[in-house]
Write an enzyme that holds these catalytic residues in place. Structure first.
Site, PDB file in Angstrom:
ATOM      1  N   CYS A   1     -61.988 100.373  27.318  1.00  0.00           N
ATOM      2  CA  CYS A   1     -62.608 101.306  28.260  1.00  0.00           C
ATOM      3  C   CYS A   1     -63.798 100.679  28.968  1.00  0.00           C
ATOM      4  O   CYS A   1     -63.912 100.728  30.191  1.00  0.00           O
ATOM      5  CB  CYS A   1     -63.045 102.568  27.515  1.00  0.00           C
ATOM      6  SG  CYS A   1     -63.848 103.791  28.578  1.00  0.00           S
TER       7      CYS A   1
ATOM      8  N   TYR B   1     -50.719 105.917  35.524  1.00  0.00           N
ATOM      9  CA  TYR B   1     -52.008 106.226  36.140  1.00  0.00           C
ATOM     10  C   TYR B   1     -52.784 104.954  36.433  1.00  0.00           C
ATOM     11  O   TYR B   1     -53.508 104.862  37.436  1.00  0.00           O
ATOM     12  CB  TYR B   1     -52.822 107.202  35.275  1.00  0.00           C
ATOM     13  CG  TYR B   1     -53.357 106.643  33.979  1.00  0.00           C
ATOM     14  CD1 TYR B   1     -54.596 106.009  33.932  1.00  0.00           C
ATOM     15  CD2 TYR B   1     -52.644 106.763  32.790  1.00  0.00           C
ATOM     16  CE1 TYR B   1     -55.104 105.500  32.760  1.00  0.00           C
ATOM     17  CE2 TYR B   1     -53.133 106.263  31.612  1.00  0.00           C
ATOM     18  CZ  TYR B   1     -54.359 105.629  31.587  1.00  0.00           C
ATOM     19  OH  TYR B   1     -54.854 105.121  30.421  1.00  0.00           O
TER      20      TYR B   1
ATOM     21  N   GLU C   1     -54.064 104.332  40.161  1.00  0.00           N
ATOM     22  CA  GLU C   1     -55.517 104.221  40.332  1.00  0.00           C
ATOM     23  C   GLU C   1     -55.883 102.883  40.983  1.00  0.00           C
ATOM     24  O   GLU C   1     -56.680 102.836  41.932  1.00  0.00           O
ATOM     25  CB  GLU C   1     -56.222 104.352  38.982  1.00  0.00           C
ATOM     26  CG  GLU C   1     -56.219 105.769  38.426  1.00  0.00           C
ATOM     27  CD  GLU C   1     -56.812 105.853  37.025  1.00  0.00           C
ATOM     28  OE1 GLU C   1     -57.259 106.948  36.646  1.00  0.00           O
ATOM     29  OE2 GLU C   1     -56.826 104.828  36.305  1.00  0.00           O
TER      30      GLU C   1
ATOM     31  N   HIS D   1     -70.434 129.408  45.793  1.00  0.00           N
ATOM     32  CA  HIS D   1     -69.983 129.124  47.161  1.00  0.00           C
ATOM     33  C   HIS D   1     -70.975 128.195  47.853  1.00  0.00           C
ATOM     34  O   HIS D   1     -72.176 128.363  47.713  1.00  0.00           O
ATOM     35  CB  HIS D   1     -69.878 130.435  47.934  1.00  0.00           C
ATOM     36  CG  HIS D   1     -69.225 130.294  49.273  1.00  0.00           C
ATOM     37  ND1 HIS D   1     -67.878 130.003  49.424  1.00  0.00           N
ATOM     38  CD2 HIS D   1     -69.731 130.382  50.520  1.00  0.00           C
ATOM     39  CE1 HIS D   1     -67.590 129.944  50.705  1.00  0.00           C
ATOM     40  NE2 HIS D   1     -68.704 130.164  51.403  1.00  0.00           N
TER      41      HIS D   1
ATOM     42  N   GLU E   1     -64.676 126.901  43.018  1.00  0.00           N
ATOM     43  CA  GLU E   1     -64.667 128.331  43.310  1.00  0.00           C
ATOM     44  C   GLU E   1     -63.254 128.880  43.432  1.00  0.00           C
ATOM     45  O   GLU E   1     -62.992 130.050  43.115  1.00  0.00           O
ATOM     46  CB  GLU E   1     -65.434 128.555  44.615  1.00  0.00           C
ATOM     47  CG  GLU E   1     -65.515 129.980  45.098  1.00  0.00           C
ATOM     48  CD  GLU E   1     -66.182 130.080  46.463  1.00  0.00           C
ATOM     49  OE1 GLU E   1     -66.586 131.193  46.829  1.00  0.00           O
ATOM     50  OE2 GLU E   1     -66.275 129.041  47.158  1.00  0.00           O
TER      51      GLU E   1
END
Length: 488
Positions: free
Chosen positions: A50, A191, A195, A463, A468
């Protein structure tokens, strides 16, 4: 030499954190860490995949690509600059590697402060409670311990075709590449593949992705296909249902020129292409076959090399434990390995009883359009609960920040999967858009607490932010109603 508590035979999935945790309880701890160089000779420092060749450099290079897009957007917000903007690969790579180097040093210091013995040596079981450590000079030492923790992680897989190891690179090479890769072929649909293809294209390179079958196997396929469409719309080429059968060097250089010969997976069609760099991202193999597990009787899945464990990360050999990417049927995520390791140590030495929860684990794929997910994919939910027992709420959305530059309307997407039979509890969360990881992390905590659709609906949205949208989802997939948005 007797070590009273724990030895980690080879460190990849943040064994540093696990061994520090054990040292907190005044146990004598040793960590063995050794990186077998890539076919091109690259290796790295303390910290595992990582830190060195995974999440950290990947996200930093993803950020470099996002900054390029931000520069384009900025003109519509009134920023004026006349000089030509160029990207310098070497400046970026050097800056990323300097940061990683600081992390490597920090781990060394942390181990020393916790009185953890560290050896840069390859660990291999040679008998019960006994391990052999071989350093890069070939010097061997034997150690014994009461318990062992295996956290060896995985390494990139190669194709097994002429020229793959001689001329291709993997993610283990890319982030420290001492030159711009130029025109790049990315082989794979994982992925990692998408990526890397995404940020390389974002830096202005000509990128092609060669895909054998589907994108992002194991992830929600509705989302995976949207990611692929977005990448294609933004200039990334896709060659579908082909696999390379040979890689030839046309010209040496940094980068040089390579010829890739590929064959259709559906017939006998052969195609050729020329590239400067070929990046293989076709999967990863568990580093378990050459650490002497057969000498102590630890069972592995012979096909995958993965280690089956019980719900306490214990192998079939009681004094040997395993965590991280090498576990059978578990998600391959660094934070999950860290959590499992810490809880394991607390159970062994602090009288704790908590076990690692492998359900509802959030994750993010840092493709150009980021994808955050937690819980079930739509396919997995249908298989587990039945189509009539789930309700899928979804909507497209347009981030406010993207409206002024007038780009990518109705490309971002939100979806939740609810279990009708359990008060519409949210069992799957999916978001495709900017800052997807930041959005997903908070909702993952809510899902741990049993989040329901009613609770989402009663939550006041902030908002104007992307998250949202999850407080106003009303259209179900079952209804077939339109989800396209006219504004933010």
């Amino acid at each position: 030499m007797k070590l009273g508590s724990s030895v980690s035979p080879l460190m990849e999935d943040d064994a540093v954190g696990k061994q520090q945790e054990a040292a907190k309880y005044e146990k004598k701890v040793m960590v063995l860490d050794f990186v077998t160089p890539t076919p091109l000779g690259n290796s790295w420092g303390l910290g595992g995949t990582c830190v060195n060749v995974g999440c950290i450099p990947k996200k930093l290079m993803h950020q470099a690509a996002l900054l390029g897009q931000a520069l384009q957007d900025s003109r519509k917000f009134g920023w004026q600059f006349t000089e030509e903007v160029k990207h310098n690969w070497m400046t970026m790579a050097e800056s990323v590697q300097n940061y990683i180097g600081s992390l490597n040093w920090g781990y060394r210091v942390a181990l020393r402060e916790k009185n953890v013995t560290y050896e840069n040596a390859y660990g291999e079981f040679v008998g019960p409670h006994t391990i052999k450590a071989t350093n890069k000079r070939g010097v061997e030492k034997l150690y014994t311990a009461e318990r062992f923790l295996i956290a060896t992680g995985e390494r990139p897989r190669y194709l097994g075709i002429p020229g793959d190891k001689e001329y291709c690179i993997s993610s283990d090479d890319l982030f420290s590449l001492p030159y711009c890769p130029g025109k790049t072929l990315v082989v794979g649909a994982s992925y990692v593949a998408l990526e890397c293809a995404g940020f390389l294209a974002g830096l202005g390179l000509d990128v092609t992705v060669m895909v054998r079958s589907i994108l992002l196997r194991g992830f929600d396929q509705d989302i995976a296909n949207k990611i692929g469409e977005y990448m294609e719309e933004h200039g990334i080429n896709f060659i579908r249902q082909f696999v390379p059968i040979k890689v030839e060097q046309i010209e040496k250089g940094t980068p040089g020129r390579l010829r890739v010969i590929a064959k259709s997976t559906k017939g006998n069609q052969i195609i050729e292409g020329e590239y400067n760099t070929v990046l293989l991202a076709i999967g990863r193999d568990a580093c378990t076959r050459k650490i002497g597990l057969d000498k102590v009787g630890v069972k592995i899945n012979e096909k995958t090399g993965k280690i089956p464990v019980n719900d306490e990360e214990q192998t079939n050999v009681p004094y040997i434990y395993a965590v991280g990417d090498i576990l059978q049927d578990k998600l391959e995520l660094t934070p999950l390995a860290i959590q499992a390791g810490r809880l394991l140590v607390q159970r062994l030495y602090a009288g704790a009883t908590s076990k690692c929860d492998y359900a509802n684990v959030p994750t993010t794929v840092f493709t150009p359009l980021e994808y955050g997910a937690c819980g079930y994919s739509e396919e997995a939910a249908v298989e587990k609960f039945g189509e009539k027992n789930i309700e899928v709420y979804h909507s497209h959305f347009w981030p406010l920040e993207w409206t002024v530059p007038s780009r990518d309307n109705n490309k971002c997407y939100a979806k939740i999967i609810c279990n009708i039979q359990d008060n519409e509890r949210v069992i799957g969360f999916h978001v495709l858009g900017p800052n997807a990881g930041e959005v997903t992390q908070g909702f993952a905590a809510a899902m741990k607490c049993g989040l329901t659709k009613e609770q989402l609906d009663s939550t006041i949205g902030i908002h104007p932010v992307c998250a949202e949208i999850f407080t106003t989802l009303s259209v179900t997939k079952r209804s077939g109603e339109n989800t396209l948005q006219a504004g933010c």
